[in-house]
Design a protein around this motif. Sequence first.
Motif, short mmCIF file in Angstrom:
data_model
loop_
_atom_site.label_atom_id
_atom_site.label_comp_id
_atom_site.label_asym_id
_atom_site.label_seq_id
_atom_site.Cartn_x
_atom_site.Cartn_y
_atom_site.Cartn_z
N ALA A 264 -2.89 5.38 -6.97
CA ALA A 264 -3.09 4.17 -7.77
C ALA A 264 -1.80 3.36 -7.90
O ALA A 264 -1.84 2.12 -7.94
CB ALA A 264 -3.62 4.54 -9.16
N ARG A 267 -1.47 0.74 -5.11
CA ARG A 267 -2.51 -0.27 -4.89
C ARG A 267 -2.12 -1.59 -5.55
O ARG A 267 -1.35 -1.63 -6.51
CB ARG A 267 -3.85 0.20 -5.45
N LEU A 272 -6.90 -2.53 -8.28
CA LEU A 272 -7.06 -1.68 -9.46
C LEU A 272 -8.12 -2.24 -10.40
O LEU A 272 -8.90 -1.49 -11.01
CB LEU A 272 -5.72 -1.56 -10.21
N SER A 275 -11.61 -1.33 -9.22
CA SER A 275 -11.90 0.09 -9.04
C SER A 275 -12.44 0.70 -10.33
O SER A 275 -12.07 0.29 -11.44
CB SER A 275 -10.64 0.83 -8.60
N ALA A 280 -7.00 4.51 -11.52
CA ALA A 280 -6.78 3.09 -11.27
C ALA A 280 -6.83 2.29 -12.57
O ALA A 280 -6.03 1.37 -12.78
CB ALA A 280 -7.82 2.56 -10.28
#
Length: 373
Positions: A264, A267, A272, A275, A280
């Motif tokens: 996470a 990303r 995030l 998700s 996340a």
Amino acid sequence: MGALHGNLRDWPETALILFRYLTREVLLTMSAVAGILLLVIMGSRFIRYFANAAEGDFPVTILGNLMLFHLPGFMELVLPLAFFLGILLAYGQLYMNSEITVMVACGISPLRLLQITLLPSVVVAVLVGLCSVWLTPWGSMLNEEIIQEQRSRLDASILTPGRFQEFGEGRTAYISGFSSDGKQMQDVFVHELGNRGQDMPNYVTRAAQGYQEIRDETGSRFLVLEEGDRFGVTPGENRAEHLAFERYTIRLGLSGDRRELDAAEYRSTAALWQSDDPAAKAQWQWRAGLPLMVFVLGLIAQPLSKVNPRQGRFAKLLPAVFLYVAYLSLLLAAMDAIDAGTLPAALGVWPIHGVFLALGLGLLWHSQRKGMR
């Protein structure tokens, strides 16, 4: 004094001068604190990276890139603390010099000081937001890609004669030196660790010389060894394999191959947000909460900055640092709880921000009630 009092109540040119003065004091103190904290943190990380480079994990030439890409991650943590301490030290000095006393006598209330503090808070929050939302995940991704790529490669830029060095996939290499042109490795030793769960053999390969080769058609990298022996031993068995060779090739991987990083922290913020993964959601709340943390700390710092001239402006510095550490620790604990599923993601870290926001408002109300006497 009466004329000055009237001018300040009208908030014209005199108040603008006061605003510039206070803002300059806060930002200059914050910059000094941030510089010291960055020097300490980056120095510690540089020493760690330099030790890894000395062990052959990656070449020294990439240290500059690694430190540069780590800078946003340092800034997002240093700036809120530096701003918090900047207000404490700057306003504390004003109390020591009785300048706040004069401002109060002229009609400047804690609420008016809060308005003055708002603009630098916005500037710092924007900088922290840029780091946490965009620059930090981008830099962390690049750093991890660089480190993984370097650790999975075996080339002359990494290997140091006279050292045992890992180069990915359970392999360890040793060389005694290089040829005069720097392309041929002399007295090569390679140890390949097998998979213990599957009783795979461990291999030891010795060769008089070797070099790295890249196949243009596939992009694969190979370690080519010449004039040596290869031994294979399976743990728990009383036998060994032996192979004498004139030329032996070990596949290292694809040239420029990069692993997919799905954690996470690597990303993008937009990914995030979309998700449903608890990790996340926790990471997104962390990134979104750091700019909010700047405003909350600014609200808490203003009433805490009031000190008695006999105590000195550092009287409340240690309690303030403990307060910041408690704030940050609770946020990190909440992130771990969200990731583990013990704390609902809908609730998340926001109650912690709310508690410290209420604390700041309570301190401000108490300071306003006492009239900053």
